[in-house]
Design a protein around this motif. Structure first.
Motif, PDB file in Angstrom:
ATOM      1  N   ILE A 150      -2.042  -3.764  -5.010  1.00 47.86           N
ATOM      2  CA  ILE A 150      -1.556  -2.384  -4.810  1.00 47.86           C
ATOM      3  C   ILE A 150      -2.150  -1.422  -5.821  1.00 47.86           C
ATOM      4  O   ILE A 150      -1.762  -0.263  -5.899  1.00 47.86           O
ATOM      5  N   MET A 151      -3.103  -1.910  -6.644  1.00 45.83           N
ATOM      6  CA  MET A 151      -3.675  -1.045  -7.658  1.00 45.83           C
ATOM      7  C   MET A 151      -4.403   0.143  -7.016  1.00 45.83           C
ATOM      8  O   MET A 151      -4.392   1.248  -7.537  1.00 45.83           O
ATOM      9  N   ARG A 152      -5.031  -0.095  -5.911  1.00 43.12           N
ATOM     10  CA  ARG A 152      -5.698   1.023  -5.205  1.00 43.12           C
ATOM     11  C   ARG A 152      -5.672   0.755  -3.692  1.00 43.12           C
ATOM     12  O   ARG A 152      -5.319  -0.355  -3.266  1.00 43.12           O
ATOM     13  N   GLN A 153      -6.045   1.778  -2.970  1.00 46.30           N
ATOM     14  CA  GLN A 153      -6.080   1.658  -1.517  1.00 46.30           C
ATOM     15  C   GLN A 153      -7.092   0.595  -1.108  1.00 46.30           C
ATOM     16  O   GLN A 153      -8.186   0.519  -1.670  1.00 46.30           O
ATOM     17  N   ARG A 154      -6.692  -0.305  -0.175  1.00 42.27           N
ATOM     18  CA  ARG A 154      -7.621  -1.355   0.248  1.00 42.27           C
ATOM     19  C   ARG A 154      -7.693  -1.405   1.763  1.00 42.27           C
ATOM     20  O   ARG A 154      -6.832  -0.890   2.457  1.00 42.27           O
ATOM     21  N   THR A 155      -8.712  -2.096   2.248  1.00 45.48           N
ATOM     22  CA  THR A 155      -8.853  -2.240   3.701  1.00 45.48           C
ATOM     23  C   THR A 155      -7.927  -3.343   4.181  1.00 45.48           C
ATOM     24  O   THR A 155      -7.436  -4.134   3.375  1.00 45.48           O
ATOM     25  N   VAL A 156      -7.686  -3.376   5.488  1.00 43.40           N
ATOM     26  CA  VAL A 156      -6.770  -4.377   6.041  1.00 43.40           C
ATOM     27  C   VAL A 156      -7.231  -5.808   5.734  1.00 43.40           C
ATOM     28  O   VAL A 156      -6.433  -6.619   5.282  1.00 43.40           O
ATOM     29  N   PRO A 157      -8.533  -6.146   5.957  1.00 37.23           N
ATOM     30  CA  PRO A 157      -8.955  -7.518   5.609  1.00 37.23           C
ATOM     31  C   PRO A 157      -8.719  -7.840   4.138  1.00 37.23           C
ATOM     32  O   PRO A 157      -8.348  -8.964   3.794  1.00 37.23           O
ATOM     33  N   GLU A 158      -8.905  -6.832   3.263  1.00 36.85           N
ATOM     34  CA  GLU A 158      -8.662  -7.063   1.835  1.00 36.85           C
ATOM     35  C   GLU A 158      -7.194  -7.393   1.590  1.00 36.85           C
ATOM     36  O   GLU A 158      -6.859  -8.310   0.839  1.00 36.85           O
ATOM     37  N   TYR A 159      -6.328  -6.601   2.241  1.00 40.66           N
ATOM     38  CA  TYR A 159      -4.891  -6.856   2.102  1.00 40.66           C
ATOM     39  C   TYR A 159      -4.552  -8.249   2.592  1.00 40.66           C
ATOM     40  O   TYR A 159      -3.791  -8.981   1.966  1.00 40.66           O
ATOM     41  N   GLU A 160      -5.130  -8.607   3.748  1.00 39.69           N
ATOM     42  CA  GLU A 160      -4.819  -9.924   4.337  1.00 39.69           C
ATOM     43  C   GLU A 160      -5.232 -11.050   3.398  1.00 39.69           C
ATOM     44  O   GLU A 160      -4.457 -11.963   3.112  1.00 39.69           O
ATOM     45  N   ALA A 161      -6.464 -10.922   2.861  1.00 43.82           N
ATOM     46  CA  ALA A 161      -6.948 -11.963   1.949  1.00 43.82           C
ATOM     47  C   ALA A 161      -6.057 -12.022   0.708  1.00 43.82           C
ATOM     48  O   ALA A 161      -5.706 -13.104   0.222  1.00 43.82           O
ATOM     49  N   GLY A 162      -5.682 -10.812   0.209  1.00 42.76           N
ATOM     50  CA  GLY A 162      -4.827 -10.753  -0.991  1.00 42.76           C
ATOM     51  C   GLY A 162      -3.494 -11.416  -0.758  1.00 42.76           C
ATOM     52  O   GLY A 162      -3.002 -12.177  -1.599  1.00 42.76           O
ATOM     53  N   LEU A 163      -2.901 -11.125   0.417  1.00 42.63           N
ATOM     54  CA  LEU A 163      -1.580 -11.701   0.712  1.00 42.63           C
ATOM     55  C   LEU A 163      -1.673 -13.210   0.846  1.00 42.63           C
ATOM     56  O   LEU A 163      -0.774 -13.929   0.410  1.00 42.63           O
ATOM     57  N   GLU A 164      -2.769 -13.680   1.422  1.00 45.00           N
ATOM     58  CA  GLU A 164      -2.943 -15.132   1.536  1.00 45.00           C
ATOM     59  C   GLU A 164      -2.992 -15.779   0.157  1.00 45.00           C
ATOM     60  O   GLU A 164      -2.399 -16.822  -0.080  1.00 45.00           O
ATOM     61  N   ARG A 165      -3.726 -15.091  -0.743  1.00 43.12           N
ATOM     62  CA  ARG A 165      -3.795 -15.618  -2.112  1.00 43.12           C
ATOM     63  C   ARG A 165      -2.409 -15.645  -2.746  1.00 43.12           C
ATOM     64  O   ARG A 165      -2.018 -16.613  -3.391  1.00 43.12           O
ATOM     65  N   CYS A 166      -1.643 -14.542  -2.510  1.00 41.92           N
ATOM     66  CA  CYS A 166      -0.281 -14.486  -3.063  1.00 41.92           C
ATOM     67  C   CYS A 166       0.539 -15.649  -2.547  1.00 41.92           C
ATOM     68  O   CYS A 166       1.299 -16.273  -3.297  1.00 41.92           O
ATOM     69  N   GLU A 167       0.384 -15.935  -1.261  1.00 38.79           N
ATOM     70  CA  GLU A 167       1.170 -17.018  -0.670  1.00 38.79           C
ATOM     71  C   GLU A 167       0.810 -18.353  -1.317  1.00 38.79           C
ATOM     72  O   GLU A 167       1.678 -19.147  -1.650  1.00 38.79           O
ATOM     73  N   SER A 168      -0.497 -18.573  -1.517  1.00 32.97           N
ATOM     74  CA  SER A 168      -0.882 -19.851  -2.113  1.00 32.97           C
ATOM     75  C   SER A 168      -0.403 -19.921  -3.570  1.00 32.97           C
ATOM     76  O   SER A 168      -0.027 -20.983  -4.057  1.00 32.97           O
ATOM     77  N   ASP A 169      -0.382 -18.751  -4.247  1.00 38.68           N
ATOM     78  CA  ASP A 169       0.164 -18.738  -5.609  1.00 38.68           C
ATOM     79  C   ASP A 169       1.633 -19.129  -5.597  1.00 38.68           C
ATOM     80  O   ASP A 169       2.105 -19.880  -6.458  1.00 38.68           O
ATOM     81  N   CYS A 170       2.369 -18.609  -4.611  1.00 37.47           N
ATOM     82  CA  CYS A 170       3.790 -18.931  -4.490  1.00 37.47           C
ATOM     83  C   CYS A 170       3.980 -20.416  -4.222  1.00 37.47           C
ATOM     84  O   CYS A 170       4.889 -21.045  -4.766  1.00 37.47           O
ATOM     85  N   GLU A 171       3.088 -20.972  -3.377  1.00 35.12           N
ATOM     86  CA  GLU A 171       3.196 -22.405  -3.077  1.00 35.12           C
ATOM     87  C   GLU A 171       3.004 -23.235  -4.340  1.00 35.12           C
ATOM     88  O   GLU A 171       3.679 -24.237  -4.547  1.00 35.12           O
ATOM     89  N   ARG A 172       2.063 -22.815  -5.191  1.00 39.55           N
ATOM     90  CA  ARG A 172       1.844 -23.529  -6.444  1.00 39.55           C
ATOM     91  C   ARG A 172       3.113 -23.513  -7.285  1.00 39.55           C
ATOM     92  O   ARG A 172       3.534 -24.510  -7.852  1.00 39.55           O
ATOM     93  N   MET A 173       3.730 -22.321  -7.340  1.00 40.60           N
ATOM     94  CA  MET A 173       4.948 -22.184  -8.125  1.00 40.60           C
ATOM     95  C   MET A 173       6.026 -23.098  -7.561  1.00 40.60           C
ATOM     96  O   MET A 173       6.737 -23.772  -8.296  1.00 40.60           O
ATOM     97  N   GLU A 174       6.124 -23.105  -6.231  1.00 46.18           N
ATOM     98  CA  GLU A 174       7.106 -23.941  -5.554  1.00 46.18           C
ATOM     99  C   GLU A 174       6.901 -25.414  -5.921  1.00 46.18           C
ATOM    100  O   GLU A 174       7.842 -26.147  -6.202  1.00 46.18           O
ATOM    101  N   GLU A 175       5.624 -25.801  -5.948  1.00 47.47           N
ATOM    102  CA  GLU A 175       5.316 -27.189  -6.250  1.00 47.47           C
ATOM    103  C   GLU A 175       5.728 -27.537  -7.676  1.00 47.47           C
ATOM    104  O   GLU A 175       6.319 -28.595  -7.937  1.00 47.47           O
ATOM    105  N   ILE A 176       5.445 -26.623  -8.595  1.00 44.97           N
ATOM    106  CA  ILE A 176       5.812 -26.876  -9.996  1.00 44.97           C
ATOM    107  C   ILE A 176       7.320 -27.033 -10.121  1.00 44.97           C
ATOM    108  O   ILE A 176       7.822 -27.971 -10.739  1.00 44.97           O
ATOM    109  N   VAL A 177       8.059 -26.098  -9.502  1.00 45.67           N
ATOM    110  CA  VAL A 177       9.519 -26.148  -9.572  1.00 45.67           C
ATOM    111  C   VAL A 177      10.025 -27.459  -8.961  1.00 45.67           C
ATOM    112  O   VAL A 177      10.876 -28.145  -9.528  1.00 45.67           O
ATOM    113  N   GLY A 178       9.449 -27.814  -7.800  1.00 42.11           N
ATOM    114  CA  GLY A 178       9.875 -29.040  -7.125  1.00 42.11           C
ATOM    115  C   GLY A 178       9.649 -30.259  -7.994  1.00 42.11           C
ATOM    116  O   GLY A 178      10.514 -31.138  -8.093  1.00 42.11           O
ATOM    117  N   ARG A 179       8.512 -30.308  -8.668  1.00 41.07           N
ATOM    118  CA  ARG A 179       8.210 -31.471  -9.493  1.00 41.07           C
ATOM    119  C   ARG A 179       9.113 -31.532 -10.724  1.00 41.07           C
ATOM    120  O   ARG A 179       9.524 -32.602 -11.158  1.00 41.07           O
TER     121      ARG A 179
END
Lengths: 229, 473
Positions: free
Chosen positions: B270-299
């Motif tokens: 959200i630092m600056r205006q981005r294109t839709v594909p950029e947003y999509e890629a960013g959100l995917e990265r966020c999701e995978s980051d969340c999954e990592r966190m989930e895995e750490i908590v689970g372990r």
């Protein structure tokens, strides 16, 4: 400005690098462990180092001590997940200039990074002034004789760097090192074009020459008129 | 609850015992004093009776009769006496002789008897004597028997007895008081090591585990076991406390870092205006980051669950086939192995039953094979061997990766330890896999160790107790 980021968490390092490149337009080098961070900091000149505290091979605290131990005066910002006072006091006493606790705000990280670089160059005011030239490093705007000068990001970064080193000859290599990441050599051909464009835009406002080219040696900012600083 | 002082209790106990002794001594004194005083009183009584007899002898005898008028003998005024002859004729008596009846004069104590006259107690003696009349006559004179009653008041004897008792009583009380003070002082000195131990123990807190009982305490036979027990317990507590604190601190670091990743990913987006594909890629990265966190908590939770499980779970009986678990784990990870181009080779014996809970054994196998896969380069091989050896089941999982530096080997089972941080992070490691394996294996009384040669590969060897043979059909 060239920044060294030493962070073992790859995703976090990617995000910080992108933010620093996108925002203030810094050149960012990334090291994944303390030892390679130490090597990089010895080989290149940096305006700022951002270090994680818990690093493999060599932790952040020891890294700061080693850097300071060899007389390096580069500003150091520490990223830490520990917020105990004792460890923060120890860090600052070891020679770190500032710290940020994880999870931090990227905006705050950028602001602190800019402030530290400013301080490192002996400037307190975020607005740099030289003669009738005024550079606002927060808004990244440039005024000459109170008239706004529109610059491209690269042109702005060249000007900002030169403004930080008034009356000093800055070599092309030094300029490249502070503008681009590892692969700065690829940009050596375009830097002359960027400087030329920058000079044209600045001089269009008044007609007075602003950047001097010293053939084979480099560039020097040279603004006539009353100097405020 | 009212606090009570050990010193005070001991002093009171000792004083009570002393008091009892003093009372017994006083009673003995009364008996002894009474006995000796009355003996000398009797001797005196007999002496006076004899001198009275002498007076009877000496008395003038006009007409064969003696009359004592009290002037011939010098006897105490309060004494009483009477002299009779054989015919019971009274020869003389003291002025205060009350004239007891014959019934009163019944002997009760070897010639002594008691009288009670005018409110005073008397002890009297009846004694016989021979009076010689006209000793100058031919034939030595006439011999006449006389009987003498002689008595004296006993109050003075009793006074003397009581005086003696009083002396002993006062002395006892003074001695009691003195000994009380001395015992109190001695006890205070004697209990100094105990107080010292208490003060030392009081200094223990979560921040300061320092417990160093002095030499005095260690030398005290009664306190040494307590001091040693405290020291041992505190040592264990401190170790586990430090370990726990380290874990919490490490866990906080991991979680904060994981949160920092997610937060920075979002802020970058959200630092600056981005294109839709950029947003999509960013959100995917966020999701995978969340999954990592989930895995750490689970372990982390998994590790906490395994460690907090009942300590006696080793006593429970399970019959789990180690070979099947290994095969199942390899099947689970087959896709990953294919992607990494690593061959997983399973060899060894079949139907090796171990006494480990099936789910947790499965977890150990998966973690170890996953670890081996992560550290293998493309084209490598992971070997999993199941063996029976020396009454225990053995699982060896080896890879042909880069190996682990010798200085890192002792730490690989530590929580959050990564021998090569950047690589493990890239592959999604949490630094908890081996820690979980060790916790499970240890819980079921097994043993896990790791051998590694840098540049050649690493192998993990797990030894687990076979299920009791008696229960196996």
């Amino acid at each position: 400005m060239r920044v060294l980021l030493v962070e073992d968490e790859v995703r976090l390092a990617q995000n910080i690098s992108s933010a620093l490149r996108d925002g203030p337009g810094f050149a960012v080098d990334h090291a994944e462990d303390g030892e390679s961070g130490l090597n990089l900091s010895g080989n290149l000149y940096y305006d700022l180092m951002i270090l994680d505290l818990m690093l493999p091979k060599l932790d952040g605290l020891s890294l700061v001590k080693k850097i300071r131990g060899r007389g390096d005066r580069t500003a150091v910002l520490i990223l830490t997940a520990r917020s105990e006072h004792s460890s923060i006091v120890e860090l600052l006493n070891a020679g770190a200039d500032d710290y940020l606790c994880k999870p931090f705000d990227l905006g705050e990280l950028i602001a602190r990074a800019k402030a530290l670089i400013r301080r490192g160059k002996g400037v307190a005011d975020p607005t740099l002034r030289l003669g009738d030239l005024e550079v606002n490093s927060l808004e990244q705007t440039v005024h000459r004789s109170r008239r706004l000068v529109e610059l491209s990001p690269t042109e702005y970064r060249i000007l900002e760097y030169l403004m930080h080193r008034p009356r000093v000859i800055v070599s092309k290599r030094e300029l490249l090192e502070h503008l681009y990441d590892y692969n700065w050599e690829h940009h050596s051909n375009v830097i002359e074009a960027h400087v030329s464009n920058l000079r044209k835009k600045l001089d269009a406002a008044t007609g007075e020459p602003s950047i001097e080219t010293l053939r084979g040696r480099g560039y020097r900012i040279l603004v006539s008129g009353q100097e405020n600083r | 609850m009212r606090p009570y002082s050990l010193t005070r209790r001991l002093v009171i106990t000792v004083l009570l015992v002393e008091l009892g002794c003093a009372v017994l001594i006083l009673a003995g004194t009364v008996i002894y004093e009474r006995h000796t005083h009355f003996r000398s009183f009797d001797v005196m009584l007999r002496g006076r009776a004899d001198s009275l007899l002498g007076a009877v002898q000496d008395a003038e005898d006009p007409g064969d009769s003696v009359m004592l008028d009290g002037t011939e003998v010098n006897l105490p005024r309060e004494d009483i006496y009477e002299v009779r002859d054989a015919t019971n004729k009274i020869l003389g008596r003291s002025r205060n002789w009350p004239g007891p009846t014959d019934a009163q004069l019944v002997l009760n104590d070897g010639g002594f008897f008691r009288l009670h006259i005018q409110g005073r107690h008397y002890r009297a003696l009846k004694t016989g004597g021979v009076r010689v009349v006209d000793p100058g006559d031919k034939g030595g004179g006439t011999r006449r028997n006389v009987t003498i009653f002689y008595g004296a008041p006993t109050d003075s004897v009793w006074t003397e007895v009581w005086n003696a008792v009083e002396f002993y009583a006062v002395t006892s009380v003074i001695l009691l008081a003195l000994s009380g003070v001395v015992i109190f002082w001695l006890l205070n000195r004697g209990l100094a090591p105990l107080r010292e131990l208490a003060a030392e123990a009081e200094g223990i807190s979560v921040k300061s585990w320092n417990f160093a009982p002095s030499e005095d305490v260690r030398r005290t036979k009664e306190l040494a076991p307590l001091a040693v027990a405290l020291e041992t317990a505190l040592g264990g507590l401190e170790r586990s406390f430090v370990q726990q604190r380290q874990f919490v601190s490490d866990a906080a670091h991991e979680l904060k870092t994981a949160v920092a990743v997610v937060k920075s990913s979002l802020q970058l987006l959200i630092m600056r205006q981005r294109t839709v594909p950029e947003y999509e890629a960013g959100l995917e990265r966020c999701e995978s980051d969340c999954e990592r966190m989930e895995e750490i908590v689970g372990r982390m939770l998994m590790l906490a669950t395994v460690e907090s499980g009942e300590a006696d779970s080793g006593a429970a009986s399970f019959t789990t086939d180690l070979a099947i678990c290994v095969r199942r784990a390899a099947e689970e990870l087959a896709t990953m192995a294919r992607v990494k181009q690593v061959h997983v080779a399973l060899t060894g014996e079949e139907a090796v039953m171990v006494n480990v809970e099936p789910g947790q054994l499965q977890l150990v196998c998966s973690n170890l094979i996953l670890n081996a896969l992560q550290h293998s380069a493309a084209g490598g091989e992971v070997k999993a061997i199941v063996l029976r050896e020396g009454g225990a089941a053995e699982l060896r999982i080896g890879d042909c990766g880069n190996g682990i530096e010798p200085e890192a080997l002792p730490r690989v089972f530590d929580r959050f330890y990564r021998s090569d941080a950047s690589r493990s992070r890239n592959t999604g490691g949490s630094g908890l896999g081996l820690a979980i394996c060790k916790a499970i294996v240890t819980k079921f009384r097994g043993d896990i160790r790791i051998d590694s040669t840098p540049g050649e590969g690493t192998s993990v060897i797990v030894r687990l107790p076979m299920e009791p043979p008696g229960e196996h059909l």
